[in-house]
Enzyme design. Structure first.
Site, PDB file in Angstrom:
ATOM      1  N   HIS A 142       7.600  -7.964   4.073  1.00  0.00           N
ATOM      2  CA  HIS A 142       8.733  -7.138   4.524  1.00  0.00           C
ATOM      3  C   HIS A 142       9.128  -6.215   3.373  1.00  0.00           C
ATOM      4  O   HIS A 142       9.406  -6.695   2.263  1.00  0.00           O
ATOM      5  CB  HIS A 142       9.890  -8.069   4.904  1.00  0.00           C
ATOM      6  CG  HIS A 142      11.151  -7.365   5.319  1.00  0.00           C
ATOM      7  ND1 HIS A 142      11.179  -6.038   5.710  1.00  0.00           N
ATOM      8  CD2 HIS A 142      12.428  -7.817   5.409  1.00  0.00           C
ATOM      9  CE1 HIS A 142      12.428  -5.704   6.006  1.00  0.00           C
ATOM     10  NE2 HIS A 142      13.195  -6.753   5.836  1.00  0.00           N
ATOM     11  N   PHE A 182       6.374   5.630  14.899  1.00  0.00           N
ATOM     12  CA  PHE A 182       5.363   4.609  14.620  1.00  0.00           C
ATOM     13  C   PHE A 182       4.784   4.006  15.901  1.00  0.00           C
ATOM     14  O   PHE A 182       3.559   3.908  16.042  1.00  0.00           O
ATOM     15  CB  PHE A 182       5.947   3.515  13.704  1.00  0.00           C
ATOM     16  CG  PHE A 182       4.881   2.602  13.164  1.00  0.00           C
ATOM     17  CD1 PHE A 182       3.955   3.041  12.226  1.00  0.00           C
ATOM     18  CD2 PHE A 182       4.790   1.280  13.594  1.00  0.00           C
ATOM     19  CE1 PHE A 182       2.970   2.191  11.726  1.00  0.00           C
ATOM     20  CE2 PHE A 182       3.812   0.433  13.090  1.00  0.00           C
ATOM     21  CZ  PHE A 182       2.903   0.886  12.160  1.00  0.00           C
ATOM     22  N   ARG A 213      -2.485  -9.994   0.820  1.00  0.00           N
ATOM     23  CA  ARG A 213      -3.242  -9.922   2.073  1.00  0.00           C
ATOM     24  C   ARG A 213      -3.744  -8.499   2.275  1.00  0.00           C
ATOM     25  O   ARG A 213      -2.967  -7.539   2.244  1.00  0.00           O
ATOM     26  CB  ARG A 213      -2.374 -10.336   3.267  1.00  0.00           C
ATOM     27  CG  ARG A 213      -3.142 -10.324   4.590  1.00  0.00           C
ATOM     28  CD  ARG A 213      -2.294 -10.879   5.741  1.00  0.00           C
ATOM     29  NE  ARG A 213      -3.036 -10.907   6.986  1.00  0.00           N
ATOM     30  CZ  ARG A 213      -3.079  -9.896   7.861  1.00  0.00           C
ATOM     31  NH1 ARG A 213      -2.410  -8.791   7.638  1.00  0.00           N
ATOM     32  NH2 ARG A 213      -3.800  -9.998   8.957  1.00  0.00           N
ATOM     33  N   HIS A 228      -2.335  -4.301  11.772  1.00  0.00           N
ATOM     34  CA  HIS A 228      -2.866  -5.070  10.631  1.00  0.00           C
ATOM     35  C   HIS A 228      -3.203  -6.506  11.034  1.00  0.00           C
ATOM     36  O   HIS A 228      -2.991  -7.443  10.255  1.00  0.00           O
ATOM     37  CB  HIS A 228      -1.870  -5.091   9.467  1.00  0.00           C
ATOM     38  CG  HIS A 228      -1.590  -3.746   8.859  1.00  0.00           C
ATOM     39  ND1 HIS A 228      -2.239  -3.282   7.738  1.00  0.00           N
ATOM     40  CD2 HIS A 228      -0.752  -2.750   9.216  1.00  0.00           C
ATOM     41  CE1 HIS A 228      -1.793  -2.085   7.431  1.00  0.00           C
ATOM     42  NE2 HIS A 228      -0.894  -1.728   8.316  1.00  0.00           N
ATOM     43  N   ARG A 255      -0.556  -9.972  14.733  1.00  0.00           N
ATOM     44  CA  ARG A 255       0.279  -8.858  14.278  1.00  0.00           C
ATOM     45  C   ARG A 255       0.020  -7.655  15.177  1.00  0.00           C
ATOM     46  O   ARG A 255      -1.129  -7.410  15.558  1.00  0.00           O
ATOM     47  CB  ARG A 255      -0.075  -8.492  12.834  1.00  0.00           C
ATOM     48  CG  ARG A 255       0.378  -9.491  11.806  1.00  0.00           C
ATOM     49  CD  ARG A 255      -0.198  -9.149  10.445  1.00  0.00           C
ATOM     50  NE  ARG A 255       0.285 -10.044   9.418  1.00  0.00           N
ATOM     51  CZ  ARG A 255      -0.192 -11.264   9.184  1.00  0.00           C
ATOM     52  NH1 ARG A 255      -1.179 -11.726   9.917  1.00  0.00           N
ATOM     53  NH2 ARG A 255       0.301 -12.022   8.221  1.00  0.00           N
ATOM     54  N   ASN A 273      -0.757   0.375   1.370  1.00  0.00           N
ATOM     55  CA  ASN A 273      -2.062   0.653   1.973  1.00  0.00           C
ATOM     56  C   ASN A 273      -3.028   1.135   0.903  1.00  0.00           C
ATOM     57  O   ASN A 273      -2.628   1.414  -0.228  1.00  0.00           O
ATOM     58  CB  ASN A 273      -1.920   1.754   3.038  1.00  0.00           C
ATOM     59  CG  ASN A 273      -1.356   1.228   4.357  1.00  0.00           C
ATOM     60  OD1 ASN A 273      -1.431   0.037   4.647  1.00  0.00           O
ATOM     61  ND2 ASN A 273      -0.802   2.122   5.151  1.00  0.00           N
TER      62      ASN A 273
HETATM   63  C1  HEM Z   1       3.737   3.827   4.580  1.00  0.00           C
HETATM   64  C2  HEM Z   1       3.716   3.343   5.772  1.00  0.00           C
HETATM   65  C3  HEM Z   1       3.277   1.939   6.079  1.00  0.00           C
HETATM   66  C4  HEM Z   1       2.539   1.068   5.350  1.00  0.00           C
HETATM   67  C5  HEM Z   1       1.937   1.285   3.991  1.00  0.00           C
HETATM   68  C6  HEM Z   1       2.431  -0.157   6.100  1.00  0.00           C
HETATM   69  C7  HEM Z   1       1.751  -1.276   5.675  1.00  0.00           C
HETATM   70  C8  HEM Z   1       1.655  -2.433   6.377  1.00  0.00           C
HETATM   71  C9  HEM Z   1       0.873  -3.570   5.998  1.00  0.00           C
HETATM   72  C10 HEM Z   1       0.039  -3.682   4.743  1.00  0.00           C
HETATM   73  C11 HEM Z   1       1.004  -4.512   6.948  1.00  0.00           C
HETATM   74  C12 HEM Z   1       0.306  -5.837   6.988  1.00  0.00           C
HETATM   75  C13 HEM Z   1       1.122  -6.877   6.351  1.00  0.00           C
HETATM   76  C14 HEM Z   1       0.358  -8.152   6.328  1.00  0.00           C
HETATM   77  O1  HEM Z   1      -0.711  -8.195   5.688  1.00  0.00           O
HETATM   78  O2  HEM Z   1       0.825  -9.120   6.937  1.00  0.00           O
HETATM   79  C15 HEM Z   1       1.886  -3.969   7.928  1.00  0.00           C
HETATM   80  C16 HEM Z   1       2.276  -4.636   9.052  1.00  0.00           C
HETATM   81  C17 HEM Z   1       3.168  -4.132   9.913  1.00  0.00           C
HETATM   82  N1  HEM Z   1       3.777  -2.907   9.851  1.00  0.00           N
HETATM   83 FE1  HEM Z   1       3.521  -1.496   8.505  1.00  0.00          FE
HETATM   84  N2  HEM Z   1       3.121  -0.012   7.264  1.00  0.00           N
HETATM   85  C18 HEM Z   1       3.659   1.251   7.271  1.00  0.00           C
HETATM   86  C19 HEM Z   1       4.461   1.788   8.204  1.00  0.00           C
HETATM   87  C20 HEM Z   1       5.036   1.071   9.180  1.00  0.00           C
HETATM   88  C21 HEM Z   1       6.066   1.545  10.024  1.00  0.00           C
HETATM   89  C22 HEM Z   1       6.691   2.936   9.970  1.00  0.00           C
HETATM   90  C23 HEM Z   1       6.368   0.526  10.844  1.00  0.00           C
HETATM   91  C24 HEM Z   1       7.402   0.480  11.924  1.00  0.00           C
HETATM   92  C25 HEM Z   1       8.448   1.272  12.025  1.00  0.00           C
HETATM   93  C26 HEM Z   1       5.509  -0.587  10.527  1.00  0.00           C
HETATM   94  C27 HEM Z   1       5.483  -1.792  11.178  1.00  0.00           C
HETATM   95  C28 HEM Z   1       4.646  -2.825  10.892  1.00  0.00           C
HETATM   96  C29 HEM Z   1       4.588  -4.042  11.653  1.00  0.00           C
HETATM   97  C30 HEM Z   1       5.383  -4.353  12.893  1.00  0.00           C
HETATM   98  C31 HEM Z   1       3.649  -4.867  11.027  1.00  0.00           C
HETATM   99  C32 HEM Z   1       3.227  -6.262  11.441  1.00  0.00           C
HETATM  100  C33 HEM Z   1       3.986  -7.207  10.551  1.00  0.00           C
HETATM  101  C34 HEM Z   1       3.771  -8.663  10.841  1.00  0.00           C
HETATM  102  O3  HEM Z   1       3.526  -9.027  11.981  1.00  0.00           O
HETATM  103  O4  HEM Z   1       3.851  -9.459   9.883  1.00  0.00           O
HETATM  104  N3  HEM Z   1       4.725  -0.227   9.498  1.00  0.00           N
HETATM  105  N4  HEM Z   1       2.278  -2.707   7.568  1.00  0.00           N
END
Ligand code: HEM
Length: 758
Positions: free
Chosen positions: A395, A216, A167, A131, A128, A203
């Protein structure tokens, strides 16, 4: 489906039965690597694959199109007694390549060699982008029914049980990085509901660094290792991170949380979780309410201390992963209550002057209490890390009827990002068909083909309307469970790249957080800023960080400035008049001690007391680890005790409390050449093993409870710890001492051992 006989609940019951069996069999300490103890010699009698361990289960056996397959879970991976190729052809040898004679060249014809190596060459998928490092568990969510007036989502109904997969993760580090770094933790939950999959991707910190998703990539580029040398790994203590967060002062609030004890949790089981954004719930009458989601851990919020976190990075980089799996294996199933703060869905989407669309703001619980709506229990470990924890794809756009999004610009960008990134990470658009991602209800989606398609679709008309496939699939309506977006008004406006003026307030809530902390927590925050900024190279960045701190609080700024050897600047913004929110502090309450790790240090004498206190620890739902000079068994016969840690392997950071059941003299290996933890100068003159003294001094300064009885009190004295010091329990009986220690653990740590200066 799950309303009646829930497979996860059944698995949980079975796990508990198995645990009890294991306990009766004397195998109650978690961490046994396989479901059956290995024989000394290689087994030669053919047999099928071993069943998963009692604490493990895999994803449910649904087809790619969401039908129950009826296949037993243990049969979904390998089967049969004999080694085969991927095509099922039996093999007679897998240790030698096909060669032209024993010393000859390898033949290209060796299809088994090529299949095996080709598959191996492609075993990894991209990690990823954020994370990457995580750990997960299966569980069940039970609705209380209290949310029914807010949302029509079926899984929130009274007593409805829904299987979940959760997770936890760090944000910055690579897949192999250490668990206990200072960072935000992800808390992502997949609910396999009777109306489709709902993901709550949150989070352990309720605010975010940025207000608009377009930044981001920037904040992550700044937090990740420097691109030239690719250091430092998994941490924010470097110039690019501080450069970004001091130039984008909207990051101040999240950064302050990261510098607080929330950035170094003791355990995934002891973290709060937050949906961060404001969501919109819709009830059966179409009424809407704005909400913020909260996960409240039954074990309370508890953190490491910074030195402990750093030592643990080396001693046990898998600390959080191990802790979660061991607790579940031991039957100490972690639980969280899901709760919501509710706000009227008004046109301006503000509550008590707080902009609900700004993800850098919280609403204090004193203004909007968290109302519990359900209970999450994690009750089974994954049986395969890659298939489940690595391939799970969350997602924020996975929504079910009754839950909708708001215009928070960070959330809006996330709605695009997760689907997009998973196409790249999981190698194509069909990742929803991976067993861990499959919904538990029928799928009829008209999506076809693509990389890794595993569904064998029938019919000729994957389009609508059609007549060749009898018109199938048909559309649903509001009365047949369709997901219908809330027809929220979009105000007539100009297209702009702008944020509302209310997003400009970057300091009032950081100040609110700071003022809500106890003196002990404030000291930790000041120390964390000082540590992180000391690691920056550029003085200008440190000075800029001090300017930011001055706008939070003059005392905080002065403390950090003193540590950095720089002058404390004046504030440029008048300190906001804010009411502290005591709910933000994680100290001052009492919590259950379930699943805490108790080190019992023995010199091998008085084993009756060790046995009895060990049993008492187990009876109190905690985990005892017997620590002795060398490995093996203590005593003989059925009563003999396994040694779980030797003085060479043990370190205080593994334990929540120490019990001294004896006063071990220095062991034969207690010198620097054998064990680098030993200070040779003191080893020669002390009556007690120096590794035990080190454990004691660390446990003491990390605020941990320590208990001693009989000769154990001598060891305590040798470590220079007064037996009447706060958080030290001594007495004649091991069990009474344990009772006192358990009570101390209820407060997590013994902070009154130290007098805070702030
Ligand atoms: C409140 C703001 C955010 C929270 C709470 C958050 C939370 C998370 C969490 C918990 C994961 C891990 C998911 C897992 O366990 O597989 C994750 C992955 C990810 N997040 Fe966020 N995120 C935030 C903001 C953003 C933003 C603004 C973006 C992009 C515009 C973003 C893009 C991603 C991406 C690309 C992943 C990797 C997903 C994957 O490969 O499965 N996140 N995020």
């Amino acid at each position: 489906m799950s309303e009646k006989k829930n497979p996860v609940a059944a698995a949980a019951e079975k796990a508990v039965d198995k645990l009890q069996e294991a306990i009766q069999g004397g195998n109650e300490i978690p961490g046994v690597p396989a479901s059956e103890a290995p024989a000394l010699q290689e087994p030669t009698e053919p047999r099928g694959p071993l069943p998963p361990k009692h604490d493990q289960r895999g994803p449910e056996t649904y087809s790619p199109t969401g039908q129950l397959t009826g296949t037993a879970q243990k049969e979904v991976a390998q089967g049969g007694e004999r080694l085969t190729t991927a095509q099922g052809t039996r093999l007679y040898d897998t240790n030698h390549s096909l060669k032209a004679g024993p010393r000859g060249p390898v033949l290209l014809q060796d299809h088994h060699l090529r299949e095996k190596i080709t598959h191996f060459d492609h075993e990894r998928i991209p990690e990823r982008v954020v994370h990457a490092r995580g750990a997960a568990a299966h569980g069940v969510f039970q609705g209380y029914g209290s949310a029914a007036r807010l949302s029509k989502a079926a899984f929130l109904g009274k007593d409805v049980e829904t299987p979940v997969f959760v997770r936890f993760s760090t944000v910055l580090g690579s897949r192999g990085s250490a668990d206990t770094v200072r960072d935000t933790r992800g808390f992502a939950t997949k609910f396999y509901t009777s109306e489709g999959v709902f993901d709550l991707v949150g989070n352990n910190i309720p605010v975010f660094f940025i207000q608009d998703a377009i930044k981001f990539p920037d904040v992550i580029h700044a937090g990740k290792p420097h691109p030239d040398r690719e250091i430092p790994q998994a941490q924010s203590a470097h110039d690019t991170f501080w450069d970004f967060v001091t130039l984008h002062t909207e990051a101040t609030h999240h950064t302050l949380w990261n510098m607080s004890d929330r950035g170094i949790p003791r355990s995934y089981r002891m973290m709060e979780g937050f949906g961060v954004h404001t969501f919109r719930l819709v009830n059966a009458d179409g009424g809407t309410t704005l909400v913020k989601f909260h996960w409240k851990p039954k074990l309370g919020v508890h953190s490491l201390v910074w030195e402990e976190a750093q030592i643990t990075c080396g001693m046990d980089p898998d600390f959080h992963r191990r802790d979660l799996a061991d607790a579940i294996e031991a039957g100490a199933f972690p639980q969280w209550e899901l709760g919501v703060q509710t706000f009227p869905d008004t046109e301006e989407q503000m509550f008590e002057g707080i902009d609900l669309l700004d993800p850098t703001k919280i609403v204090p619980e004193e203004l909007a209490p968290v109302q519990p709506i359900g209970l999450l229990t994690l009750n089974a470990n994954p049986s395969n890390y890659f298939a489940e924890t690595e391939q799970v794809a969350f997602h924020v756009g996975h929504l079910v009827p009754g839950i909708d999004v708001t215009n928070d610009p960070l959330l809006q960008g996330r709605l695009f990002s997760y689907l997009d990134t998973q196409i790249s990470r999981l190698g194509g658009p069909n990742f929803a068909q991976l067993p861990i991602n499959r919904t538990h209800i029928p799928v009829n989606d008209m999506l076809r083909d693509g990389m890794h398609q595993t569904a064998v679709h029938r019919g000729v008309a994957p389009y609508r309307p059609n007549s060749l496939d009898g018109g199938c699939p048909f559309l649903a309506g509001a009365d047949t469970g369709a997901y219908i977006e809330v027809p929220a008004e979009v105000p007539a406006a100009r297209k702009v790249r702008e944020a509302p003026a209310s997003f400009d307030d970057h300091f009032s809530q950081p100040r609110l957080f700071w003022l809500s902390m106890t003196p002990t927590e404030r000291e930790h925050i000041a120390a964390a800023y000082t540590f992180e900024l000391s690691k920056c190279w550029e003085t200008a960045i440190k000075e800029r960080a001090l300017l930011v701190l001055a706008n939070i609080d003059a005392e905080l700024c002065a403390q950090v400035a003193a540590g950095l050897g720089l002058p404390a600047p004046e504030a440029t913004v008048r300190p906001a008049a804010v009411e502290p929110s005591p709910a933000l502090s994680q100290l001052g309450q009492t919590w259950p001690a379930d699943g805490r790790i108790i080190g019992i240090v023995t010199d091998g004498e008085d084993l009756d007391a060790v046995r009895s206190v060990r049993q008492a620890v187990l009876d109190a739902a905690m985990v005892p680890l017997v620590v002795a000079p060398v490995g093996g068994r203590l005593g003989t016969g059925a009563d003999a005790l396994d040694v779980q840690r030797t003085f060479t392997a043990a370190r205080s950071t593994e334990f929540d409390a120490l019990l001294l059941a004896g006063s071990p003299p220095p062991g034969a290996d207690a010198h620097g050449a054998r064990d680098a933890k030993v200070d040779d100068a003191t080893a020669q003159v002390r009556a007690v093993d120096p590794r035990v003294l080190l454990m004691l001094s660390e446990a003491y300064r990390h605020g941990k409870a320590i208990g001693a009885w009989a000769t154990g009190i001598t060891a305590l004295e040798a470590a220079g710890i007064p037996s009447d010091a706060p958080g030290v329990a001594t007495g004649d009986s091991a069990r009474t001492v344990l009772e006192n220690v358990t009570e101390l653990l209820g407060n997590h740590r013994v902070w009154d051992r130290f007098t805070p200066a702030l």
